[in-house]
Design a protein around this motif. Structure first.
Motif, PDB file in Angstrom:
ATOM      1  N   THR A  45     -19.461 -37.730  68.715  1.00 25.81           N
ATOM      2  CA  THR A  45     -18.575 -37.443  67.591  1.00 25.81           C
ATOM      3  C   THR A  45     -17.176 -38.017  67.813  1.00 25.81           C
ATOM      4  O   THR A  45     -16.333 -37.929  66.936  1.00 25.81           O
ATOM      5  N   SER A  48     -15.574 -43.563  66.246  1.00 22.60           N
ATOM      6  CA  SER A  48     -15.121 -43.773  64.868  1.00 22.60           C
ATOM      7  C   SER A  48     -15.880 -44.946  64.245  1.00 22.60           C
ATOM      8  O   SER A  48     -16.548 -45.708  64.957  1.00 22.60           O
ATOM      9  N   TYR A  78     -19.104 -41.261  58.450  1.00 26.49           N
ATOM     10  CA  TYR A  78     -17.866 -40.946  59.150  1.00 26.49           C
ATOM     11  C   TYR A  78     -16.657 -41.502  58.398  1.00 26.49           C
ATOM     12  O   TYR A  78     -15.605 -40.868  58.328  1.00 26.49           O
ATOM     13  N   LYS A 137     -20.204 -33.668  62.676  1.00 25.70           N
ATOM     14  CA  LYS A 137     -18.974 -34.213  62.080  1.00 25.70           C
ATOM     15  C   LYS A 137     -18.073 -34.831  63.148  1.00 25.70           C
ATOM     16  O   LYS A 137     -18.111 -34.427  64.310  1.00 25.70           O
ATOM     17  N   PRO A 138     -17.262 -35.781  62.736  1.00 25.75           N
ATOM     18  CA  PRO A 138     -16.361 -36.459  63.675  1.00 25.75           C
ATOM     19  C   PRO A 138     -15.377 -35.505  64.340  1.00 25.75           C
ATOM     20  O   PRO A 138     -14.935 -34.531  63.734  1.00 25.75           O
ATOM     21  N   TRP A 172     -17.400 -31.959  55.619  1.00 24.16           N
ATOM     22  CA  TRP A 172     -18.634 -32.480  56.212  1.00 24.16           C
ATOM     23  C   TRP A 172     -19.825 -32.159  55.319  1.00 24.16           C
ATOM     24  O   TRP A 172     -20.694 -33.004  55.094  1.00 24.16           O
TER      25      TRP A 172
END
Length: 184
Positions: A45, A48, A78, A137-138, A172
């Motif tokens: 995560t 990027s 993302y 999620k990032p 998200w």
């Protein structure tokens, strides 16, 4: 009419002889954790879209289009998440620019192979959705995008360049259900 044409000619003449300077903010589209042609299970995560597109490009160059497309879908998810949390709307084109930078020079055969793999993956979105959901999620700070916008030159509207009151879980969920079209 002649005056308008003369004016256009003058403008073209002036701009053709002008020195054009390209300014880039430090960190613009920067990859801090570049990946190779890896499976989505090897992503974290903290990767990027700027990191992931490097892997997409490497997969294309290694003729591994299935992996390229899986990475591509995650970079899109993302990137969409980042557009929801980055306050500077002029920065939101960063993912499009990354895509152009890393996939814009594909030859005809690579393009056809990428499109075929994309179509195959799109026909079975459960695999794509499972990969994205499993990853989660990032967790990185989206500097690559924040530094791509005009706010990098004029000053950010918020202290950190992020949307005030941003709800990461809701965003998200919106990405998964509304953008990627994954079921709950």
């Amino acid at each position: 009419m002649r005056i308008a044409l003369a004016l256009v000619g003058l403008i073209v003449s002036i701009t053709a002889n002008a020195d054009i300077k390209n300014y880039e903010a430090e960190g613009n589209l920067e990859s801090s954790r570049p990946v190779n042609c890896i499976s989505t299970k090897e992503l974290t995560t903290k990767n990027s879209p700027a990191d992931i597109y490097i892997g997409v490009n490497k997969c294309v160059n290694e003729d591994d289009f299935d992996k390229a497309v899986q990475l591509y879908f995650i970079s899109l998810a993302y990137g969409k998440y980042d557009t929801l949390r980055v306050s500077d709307r002029s920065a939101h084109q960063a993912v499009t620019v990354l895509r152009m930078n890393h996939l814009g020079a594909l030859n005809e055969e690579q393009t056809a192979n990428f499109q075929a793999a994309f179509k195959k993956a799109a026909e079975n979105m459960n695999v794509v959705c499972n990969s994205i959901k499993t990853l989660g999620k990032p967790t990185y700070y989206p500097k690559y995008m924040i530094q791509h916008g005009m706010g990098a030159f004029t000053g950010q509207k918020t202290k950190d360049g992020l949307v005030v009151g941003f709800d990461p879980d809701q965003a998200w969920s919106d990405v998964l259900e509304g953008y990627v079209k994954c079921s709950k």
